[in-house]
Design a protein around this motif. Sequence first.
Motif, PDB file in Angstrom:
ATOM      1  N   SER A  16       0.639  -1.003  -0.098  1.00  0.00           N
ATOM      2  CA  SER A  16      -0.009   0.007   0.011  1.00  0.00           C
ATOM      3  C   SER A  16       0.782   1.294   0.153  1.00  0.00           C
ATOM      4  CB  SER A  16      -0.870   0.184   1.220  1.00  0.00           C
ATOM      5  OG  SER A  16      -0.263   0.306   2.214  1.00  0.00           O
ATOM      6  N   GLN A  17       2.146   1.286   0.672  1.00  0.00           N
ATOM      7  CA  GLN A  17       2.931   2.438   0.481  1.00  0.00           C
ATOM      8  C   GLN A  17       3.648   2.503  -0.770  1.00  0.00           C
ATOM      9  OE1 GLN A  17       5.278   1.080   4.087  1.00  0.00           O
ATOM     10  NE2 GLN A  17       4.011   2.186   5.549  1.00  0.00           N
ATOM     11  N   MET A  18       3.962   1.556  -1.311  1.00  0.00           N
ATOM     12  CA  MET A  18       4.644   1.614  -2.538  1.00  0.00           C
ATOM     13  C   MET A  18       3.803   1.733  -4.026  1.00  0.00           C
ATOM     14  SD  MET A  18       8.156  -0.736  -1.744  1.00  0.00           S
ATOM     15  CE  MET A  18       7.183  -2.030  -1.288  1.00  0.00           C
ATOM     16  N   GLU A  19       2.637   1.133  -3.925  1.00  0.00           N
ATOM     17  CA  GLU A  19       1.743   0.999  -5.070  1.00  0.00           C
ATOM     18  C   GLU A  19       0.876   2.027  -5.284  1.00  0.00           C
ATOM     19  OE1 GLU A  19       0.782  -2.963  -6.484  1.00  0.00           O
ATOM     20  OE2 GLU A  19       2.454  -3.902  -5.424  1.00  0.00           O
ATOM     21  N   SER A  20       0.233   1.954  -6.331  1.00  0.00           N
ATOM     22  CA  SER A  20      -1.016   3.011  -6.788  1.00  0.00           C
ATOM     23  C   SER A  20      -2.138   2.558  -5.896  1.00  0.00           C
ATOM     24  CB  SER A  20      -1.059   3.184  -8.202  1.00  0.00           C
ATOM     25  OG  SER A  20      -2.363   3.888  -8.266  1.00  0.00           O
ATOM     26  N   ASN A  21      -2.897   3.668  -5.625  1.00  0.00           N
ATOM     27  CA  ASN A  21      -4.417   3.206  -5.202  1.00  0.00           C
ATOM     28  C   ASN A  21      -5.157   2.220  -6.270  1.00  0.00           C
ATOM     29  OD1 ASN A  21      -4.523   4.635  -2.947  1.00  0.00           O
ATOM     30  ND2 ASN A  21      -4.965   6.485  -3.700  1.00  0.00           N
ATOM     31  N   VAL A  22      -4.667   2.001  -7.408  1.00  0.00           N
ATOM     32  CA  VAL A  22      -5.449   1.232  -8.588  1.00  0.00           C
ATOM     33  C   VAL A  22      -5.502  -0.138  -7.971  1.00  0.00           C
ATOM     34  CG1 VAL A  22      -3.494   0.722  -9.895  1.00  0.00           C
ATOM     35  CG2 VAL A  22      -5.706   1.315 -11.040  1.00  0.00           C
ATOM     36  N   ARG A  23      -4.430  -0.647  -7.208  1.00  0.00           N
ATOM     37  CA  ARG A  23      -4.553  -1.939  -6.950  1.00  0.00           C
ATOM     38  C   ARG A  23      -5.924  -2.424  -6.341  1.00  0.00           C
ATOM     39  NH1 ARG A  23      -2.717   0.801  -3.039  1.00  0.00           N
ATOM     40  NH2 ARG A  23      -3.187   0.392  -0.774  1.00  0.00           N
ATOM     41  N   SER A  24      -6.577  -3.767  -6.676  1.00  0.00           N
ATOM     42  CA  SER A  24      -7.972  -3.942  -6.252  1.00  0.00           C
ATOM     43  C   SER A  24      -7.959  -5.453  -5.403  1.00  0.00           C
ATOM     44  CB  SER A  24      -8.767  -4.034  -7.569  1.00  0.00           C
ATOM     45  OG  SER A  24      -8.240  -4.878  -8.533  1.00  0.00           O
ATOM     46  N   TYR A  25      -7.093  -6.216  -6.265  1.00  0.00           N
ATOM     47  CA  TYR A  25      -7.323  -7.727  -5.561  1.00  0.00           C
ATOM     48  C   TYR A  25      -6.919  -7.681  -3.929  1.00  0.00           C
ATOM     49  CZ  TYR A  25      -8.961  -9.921  -9.853  1.00  0.00           C
ATOM     50  OH  TYR A  25      -9.689 -10.179 -11.053  1.00  0.00           O
ATOM     51  N   PRO A  26      -5.842  -7.038  -3.621  1.00  0.00           N
ATOM     52  CA  PRO A  26      -5.464  -7.255  -2.187  1.00  0.00           C
ATOM     53  C   PRO A  26      -6.517  -6.554  -1.431  1.00  0.00           C
ATOM     54  CG  PRO A  26      -3.369  -6.306  -3.724  1.00  0.00           C
ATOM     55  CD  PRO A  26      -4.674  -6.356  -4.563  1.00  0.00           C
ATOM     56  N   ARG A  27      -7.193  -5.563  -1.896  1.00  0.00           N
ATOM     57  CA  ARG A  27      -8.255  -5.118  -0.819  1.00  0.00           C
ATOM     58  C   ARG A  27      -9.410  -6.192  -0.664  1.00  0.00           C
ATOM     59  NH1 ARG A  27      -7.388   0.483  -1.116  1.00  0.00           N
ATOM     60  NH2 ARG A  27      -6.231   1.054  -3.134  1.00  0.00           N
ATOM     61  N   LYS A  28      -9.444  -7.220  -1.506  1.00  0.00           N
ATOM     62  CA  LYS A  28     -10.628  -8.117  -1.207  1.00  0.00           C
ATOM     63  C   LYS A  28     -10.106  -9.622  -0.904  1.00  0.00           C
ATOM     64  CE  LYS A  28     -11.815  -7.447  -5.683  1.00  0.00           C
ATOM     65  NZ  LYS A  28     -12.045  -7.398  -7.042  1.00  0.00           N
ATOM     66  N   LEU A  29      -8.900  -9.798  -1.140  1.00  0.00           N
ATOM     67  CA  LEU A  29      -8.131 -10.893  -0.702  1.00  0.00           C
ATOM     68  C   LEU A  29      -6.895 -10.588  -0.253  1.00  0.00           C
ATOM     69  CD1 LEU A  29      -8.813 -12.640  -4.238  1.00  0.00           C
ATOM     70  CD2 LEU A  29     -10.473 -12.939  -2.054  1.00  0.00           C
TER      71      LEU A  29
END
Length: 456
Positions: free
Chosen positions: A22-35
Amino acid sequence: MSVTSVNPATTSTNEYYLTRQSQMESNVRSYPRKLPLAIAEALGCWVTDVEGTKYLDCLAGAGTLALGHNHPAVIKSIQDTLTSGLPLHTLDLTTPLKDAFTESLLSHLPGGKEAYCLQFCGPSGADATEAAVKLAKTYTGRSTVISFSGGYHGMTHGSLAMTGNLSAKNAVNNLMPGVQFMPYPHEYRCPLGLGGEAGVDALTYFFENFIEDVESGVTKPAAVILEAIQGEGGVVTAPVKWLQKIREVTAKHDIVLILDEVQAGFARSGKMFAFEHAGIEPDVIVMSKAVGGGLPLAVLGIKRKFDAWQPAGHTGTFRGNQMAMGTGLAVLDTIKTQNLAQNAQERGDFLQAELKKLAQEFPCIGNVRGRGLMIGVEIVDERLTADHMGSFPGDGALAAAIQTACFNNQLLLEKGGRNGTVIRLLCPLIISHDECVEVIARFKKSVAQAIESVRG
């Protein structure tokens, strides 16, 4: 946001990696929020996180991993390519490996290499849909495209314009112009409000009339693009006679018919391609995901009549990914020799039958649908009033809770459909009967827990 240090000694290992992500990648990431896991290793239908917890994977890279994780044939292909001396990148220059992959892939298309040729595109399905539409416009000299509500064709500027879901489109102005959307048949939520065969018949008639009516207000399109099974749209299967009519009308009017098989292709539906259930032959077939055996690759199958490109009319640096062609060849060989289309059909039939039994126990399961190992479970609020077709309103909150409960019970799966109300299963084609039994057991437990947590 400033990057802060995280101490793995005082933080769970998954949390450590997720926080760093979360510190190094964009807000666009999606799967880690659900899994929310960090993967350490994987094999077959199973994924192990960095804390040693094993999960049964019914996501499989959104359908990319046809043979599951680290299949021996895929690993051997990678090892053989690395030790062969072949360059890993060749633009569109050929190699013996590319030649073998090309011949094998063409042999799976209707009519084989006599009917189709291949075009290697950029590495994603969206790149291939862009190329397909560009080719259709080049061939016909026309500029518009017909797409369908609920369809998903990618997130690039042109492919997003042809995608039904509005959530990503609303934030982006000036997408590719000239896209006309039409309704797609839906067995549970008929867009015409008719339902059943009457709805299918009306939509079939509507498409033909729309194209042939000189007062329709819409000029003849260059292409019609669709999925024979809508994936992100909620696992919605096109009726056979509707697909056949679209093929008939597009052929009659020299409109390029593009079938997007990025997710449904390569034996997932119980046949090599989902359009085969209708016995039709598209003009252009869009292929990605499983075609590369887990590595990035996208390919068009083009009916030779429609190969209107001039040399270098459409290029892409990474269309010569040799390792992906090697792993893709391994996947094609394994699908054929192990008859994985039949396995997908048999395992899918079992899963659907068991899920329909669960629907008797849990009325929040409003509809179970799909083909083969591409299955959708629509979650509804049965406490509310059904519409005149007997369909209950969707329950996105409960669907999200079911996905979370599944994760907590070590079952990985995805949501989709309108307002995220459809639980989607995209199991690897190699899944066994015993693993399917385990899927049902974990899913049943998760549905019960989610109902308790959301509804009390």
